[in-house]
Design a protein around this motif. Structure first.
Motif, PDB file in Angstrom:
ATOM      1  N   CYS A 284     -10.619  -3.884 -14.595  1.00 38.31           N
ATOM      2  CA  CYS A 284     -11.669  -4.648 -13.766  1.00 38.31           C
ATOM      3  C   CYS A 284     -11.141  -6.226 -13.700  1.00 38.31           C
ATOM      4  CB  CYS A 284     -13.021  -4.696 -14.038  1.00 38.31           C
ATOM      5  SG  CYS A 284     -14.260  -5.245 -12.806  1.00 38.31           S
ATOM      6  N   ASN A 285     -11.195  -6.742 -12.566  1.00 40.09           N
ATOM      7  CA  ASN A 285     -10.951  -8.102 -12.357  1.00 40.09           C
ATOM      8  C   ASN A 285     -12.006  -8.980 -12.126  1.00 40.09           C
ATOM      9  OD1 ASN A 285     -11.707  -7.119  -9.686  1.00 40.09           O
ATOM     10  ND2 ASN A 285      -9.820  -7.525  -8.935  1.00 40.09           N
ATOM     11  N   GLN A 286     -13.230  -8.573 -12.533  1.00 38.69           N
ATOM     12  CA  GLN A 286     -14.550  -9.085 -12.492  1.00 38.69           C
ATOM     13  C   GLN A 286     -15.282  -9.128 -13.800  1.00 38.69           C
ATOM     14  OE1 GLN A 286     -16.661  -9.020  -8.530  1.00 38.69           O
ATOM     15  NE2 GLN A 286     -14.923  -9.586  -7.444  1.00 38.69           N
ATOM     16  N   ARG A 287     -16.322  -9.907 -13.899  1.00 41.94           N
ATOM     17  CA  ARG A 287     -17.272  -9.483 -15.339  1.00 41.94           C
ATOM     18  C   ARG A 287     -18.701  -9.707 -14.851  1.00 41.94           C
ATOM     19  NH1 ARG A 287     -13.638  -7.195 -16.554  1.00 41.94           N
ATOM     20  NH2 ARG A 287     -12.300  -7.448 -18.407  1.00 41.94           N
ATOM     21  N   CYS A 288     -19.290  -8.879 -14.138  1.00 42.13           N
ATOM     22  CA  CYS A 288     -20.398  -8.918 -13.684  1.00 42.13           C
ATOM     23  C   CYS A 288     -21.491  -8.865 -14.860  1.00 42.13           C
ATOM     24  CB  CYS A 288     -20.790  -7.806 -12.723  1.00 42.13           C
ATOM     25  SG  CYS A 288     -19.469  -7.878 -11.376  1.00 42.13           S
ATOM     26  N   SER A 289     -22.384  -9.553 -14.884  1.00 39.61           N
ATOM     27  CA  SER A 289     -23.499  -9.626 -15.879  1.00 39.61           C
ATOM     28  C   SER A 289     -24.303  -8.216 -15.889  1.00 39.61           C
ATOM     29  CB  SER A 289     -24.228 -11.020 -15.488  1.00 39.61           C
ATOM     30  OG  SER A 289     -25.329 -10.668 -14.490  1.00 39.61           O
ATOM     31  N   ILE A 290     -24.417  -7.872 -14.771  1.00 37.83           N
ATOM     32  CA  ILE A 290     -25.152  -6.558 -15.072  1.00 37.83           C
ATOM     33  C   ILE A 290     -24.614  -5.136 -15.215  1.00 37.83           C
ATOM     34  CG2 ILE A 290     -27.209  -7.503 -13.639  1.00 37.83           C
ATOM     35  CD1 ILE A 290     -26.042  -5.769 -11.335  1.00 37.83           C
TER      36      ILE A 290
ATOM     37  N   GLN B  33     -32.300 -12.851  -7.751  1.00 43.77           N
ATOM     38  CA  GLN B  33     -33.852 -12.276  -7.349  1.00 43.77           C
ATOM     39  C   GLN B  33     -34.555 -13.603  -6.598  1.00 43.77           C
ATOM     40  OE1 GLN B  33     -36.476 -12.039 -10.725  1.00 43.77           O
ATOM     41  NE2 GLN B  33     -34.971 -13.299 -11.832  1.00 43.77           N
ATOM     42  N   ASP B  34     -34.112 -14.655  -6.488  1.00 44.76           N
ATOM     43  CA  ASP B  34     -34.657 -15.613  -5.954  1.00 44.76           C
ATOM     44  C   ASP B  34     -34.273 -16.077  -4.662  1.00 44.76           C
ATOM     45  OD1 ASP B  34     -36.900 -15.930  -7.667  1.00 44.76           O
ATOM     46  OD2 ASP B  34     -35.830 -17.431  -8.929  1.00 44.76           O
ATOM     47  N   HIS B  35     -32.848 -15.332  -4.313  1.00 45.34           N
ATOM     48  CA  HIS B  35     -32.120 -15.637  -3.126  1.00 45.34           C
ATOM     49  C   HIS B  35     -31.752 -14.558  -2.315  1.00 45.34           C
ATOM     50  CE1 HIS B  35     -31.352 -19.554  -5.434  1.00 45.34           C
ATOM     51  NE2 HIS B  35     -31.187 -19.119  -6.493  1.00 45.34           N
ATOM     52  N   LEU B  36     -32.614 -13.468  -2.212  1.00 47.03           N
ATOM     53  CA  LEU B  36     -32.351 -12.372  -1.667  1.00 47.03           C
ATOM     54  C   LEU B  36     -32.342 -12.623  -0.059  1.00 47.03           C
ATOM     55  CD1 LEU B  36     -34.394  -9.587  -3.401  1.00 47.03           C
ATOM     56  CD2 LEU B  36     -32.317 -10.195  -3.877  1.00 47.03           C
ATOM     57  N   GLU B  37     -33.166 -13.503   0.346  1.00 49.27           N
ATOM     58  CA  GLU B  37     -33.190 -13.861   1.874  1.00 49.27           C
ATOM     59  C   GLU B  37     -31.923 -14.564   2.214  1.00 49.27           C
ATOM     60  OE1 GLU B  37     -36.111 -15.520   5.378  1.00 49.27           O
ATOM     61  OE2 GLU B  37     -36.408 -16.209   3.308  1.00 49.27           O
TER      62      GLU B  37
ATOM     63  N   THR C  40     -35.936  -7.235 -18.190  1.00 47.45           N
ATOM     64  CA  THR C  40     -37.011  -8.347 -18.748  1.00 47.45           C
ATOM     65  C   THR C  40     -36.956  -9.803 -18.060  1.00 47.45           C
ATOM     66  OG1 THR C  40     -35.210  -9.092 -20.398  1.00 47.45           O
ATOM     67  CG2 THR C  40     -36.842  -7.448 -20.920  1.00 47.45           C
ATOM     68  N   SER C  41     -35.927  -9.985 -17.260  1.00 50.88           N
ATOM     69  CA  SER C  41     -35.641 -11.225 -16.713  1.00 50.88           C
ATOM     70  C   SER C  41     -36.405 -11.462 -15.138  1.00 50.88           C
ATOM     71  CB  SER C  41     -34.581 -12.022 -16.984  1.00 50.88           C
ATOM     72  OG  SER C  41     -33.550 -11.140 -16.332  1.00 50.88           O
TER      73      SER C  41
ATOM     74  N   PRO D 136     -44.677  -1.550 -12.350  1.00 53.01           N
ATOM     75  CA  PRO D 136     -44.348  -0.413 -13.434  1.00 53.01           C
ATOM     76  C   PRO D 136     -42.972   0.028 -13.390  1.00 53.01           C
ATOM     77  CG  PRO D 136     -45.613   0.432 -11.432  1.00 53.01           C
ATOM     78  CD  PRO D 136     -45.673  -1.029 -11.515  1.00 53.01           C
ATOM     79  N   TYR D 137     -42.090  -0.200 -12.434  1.00 52.73           N
ATOM     80  CA  TYR D 137     -40.923  -0.010 -12.265  1.00 52.73           C
ATOM     81  C   TYR D 137     -39.973  -0.822 -13.449  1.00 52.73           C
ATOM     82  CZ  TYR D 137     -36.019   0.358 -10.847  1.00 52.73           C
ATOM     83  OH  TYR D 137     -34.705   0.795 -10.835  1.00 52.73           O
ATOM     84  N   TYR D 138     -40.319  -2.106 -13.238  1.00 59.25           N
ATOM     85  CA  TYR D 138     -39.739  -2.943 -14.244  1.00 59.25           C
ATOM     86  C   TYR D 138     -40.343  -3.119 -15.665  1.00 59.25           C
ATOM     87  CZ  TYR D 138     -36.612  -4.766 -10.446  1.00 59.25           C
ATOM     88  OH  TYR D 138     -35.736  -4.592  -9.469  1.00 59.25           O
ATOM     89  N   ARG D 139     -41.655  -3.077 -15.630  1.00 60.97           N
ATOM     90  CA  ARG D 139     -42.427  -3.367 -16.937  1.00 60.97           C
ATOM     91  C   ARG D 139     -42.754  -1.895 -17.569  1.00 60.97           C
ATOM     92  NH1 ARG D 139     -40.444  -7.173 -16.233  1.00 60.97           N
ATOM     93  NH2 ARG D 139     -41.033  -8.980 -15.026  1.00 60.97           N
TER      94      ARG D 139
END
Length: 389
Positions: A61-67, A213-217, A270-271, A306-309
């Motif tokens: 892979c030529n990228q290193r995505c955090s997720i 998450q704060d930049h979806l729009e 968690t974030s 509930p999905y995330y927590r």
């Protein structure tokens, strides 16, 4: 927020593509009738061959995505040896799989790593198309511009490209400066060359993360300028340590399998700020874009918390039917029961024909285990195979 994918998106996808009608009919029947009938029999056997053949064609892979579960912060590939990372099997080996299965016209779903880094990718996709099967490729888009003409010439059926936000956000999420510009140019070139053709159906894939998450729009507005056919907004896949340990315990006791890949998906939830995310998605749902989009999984706004927590909460999803619809091949030829959680291996295509592995003792034992556990395992609670397939 949408609780199901918009009908209009699928009409737009398939009405101009009547060639897909037999495939859509087969998929619908297998998912909602045939696979569930096989599950009820309790024998761990699939009455039909795999409709989708998933090929992780390379680990490179030529990228290193955090997720990323492979190369992210906890990725299971991070400690792998060079030989394993670079162990691609040959084009001829894949051609044998195509020849073995072409009579029933499966979908070949090709991913990575980054699929475009497999040196014989385009020879393989040309061979698949020549045999009358379907080609669906997943890419991060960094090499799209270079190969756009070939994609159009070969008439790939579907193409999905990852994009995580406007330029700065995307580059941060991908871990490589400058990748947004390469990806955007590639997307534009493919769609410009496609023109009024229906090949390929082009989707953007975006995953909610700490980075965007704060930049979806802003992300949606960026995609609006690229004008794809649609966008899938994945809510992200993750697990907890308690679920992972319980999952590993079951596999060890029942199948004598050491399960470790669950560790790659720890704490990715968690974030996420669920209150703010809910408001952001509500706002997006009220806006009009040049493309249609929907979240995966298809859940209502009140289930985001509930999905995330509560990762142990399956939110009504199950049983898993993926093991009755698709089979997954790793870059070294190993065949596994799940593309992301690759611990359970049922054989290798370099030693045994693919369709002989489909219902062999190891695969059927895994399906039986799913049945015994109520159709799912602990690790499955946020799996795309269960919640998005």
């Amino acid at each position: 927020m949408l609780s199901r994918p918009p009908v209009g998106m699928f009409l737009k996808a398939f009405l101009p593509r009547l060639r897909y009608l037999p495939l859509v009919s087969r998929f619908t029947w297998r998912k909602f009738v045939g696979a569930k009938r096989d599950i009820r029999k309790g024998q761990g056997l699939s009455s039909k061959p795999p409709l989708m053949i998933s090929i992780r064609i390379t680990n490179r892979c030529n990228q290193r995505c955090s997720i990323c579960g492979q190369f992210g912060e906890n990725g299971y590939m991070n400690d792998s040896s060079g030989d394993f990372l670079l162990s691609d099997i040959s084009l001829d080996d894949y051609k044998k799989v195509v020849d073995e299965t072409a009579h029933y016209k499966p979908i070949f779903y090709i991913t990575g790593g980054e699929a475009f880094l497999y040196k014989d990718l385009f020879e393989l996709t040309a061979y698949i198309k020549a045999k009358g099967c379907y080609v669906y490729v997943i890419t991060n888009g960094a090499l799209l511009e270079k190969y756009a003409e070939t994609i159009i010439e070969q008439k790939w059926d579907m193409l999905t490209c990852s994009l995580d936000g406007p330029e700065e956000i995307h580059d941060t999420a991908r871990g490589v400066p400058g990748t947004f510009q390469k990806t955007a140019r590639g997307i534009k070139k493919v769609l410009d060359l496609r023109g009024k053709s229906t090949y390929p159906y082009f989707l953007i894939s975006a995953t909610v993360s700490e980075s965007n998450q704060d930049h979806l729009e802003a992300m949606m507005e960026t995609v609006n300028g690229l004008n794809p056919d649609g966008l899938i907004l994945y809510l992200s896949w993750f697990t907890s340590e308690a679920l992972g340990k319980e999952h590993a315990k079951i596999l060890k006791e029942k199948l004598n399998v050491d399960a470790n890949t669950w560790k790659s998906y720890l704490s990715q939830n968690t974030s996420i700020k669920t209150d703010q995310l809910t408001q952001n998605i509500k706002k997006l749902s009220r806006r009009k874009f040049s493309f249609q989009w929907f979240p995966v999984p298809f859940i209502s706004e009140d289930k985001l918390e509930p999905y995330y927590r509560e990762p142990e909460n399956f939110l009504g999803f199950g049983p898993c039917v993926s093991t009755y619809l698709m089979i997954d091949i790793m870059p070294n030829g190993d065949v596994v029961t799940c593309r992301d959680y690759i611990d359970v291996k049922v054989g290798n295509i370099l030693e045994t024909p693919l369709l002989e592995l489909w219902n062999n003792d190891k695969f059927s034992a895994f399906r039986k285990l799913l049945n015994e556990e109520g159709g799912v395992l602990p690790q499955c609670s946020r799996c795309c195979g269960l919640m998005g397939f």
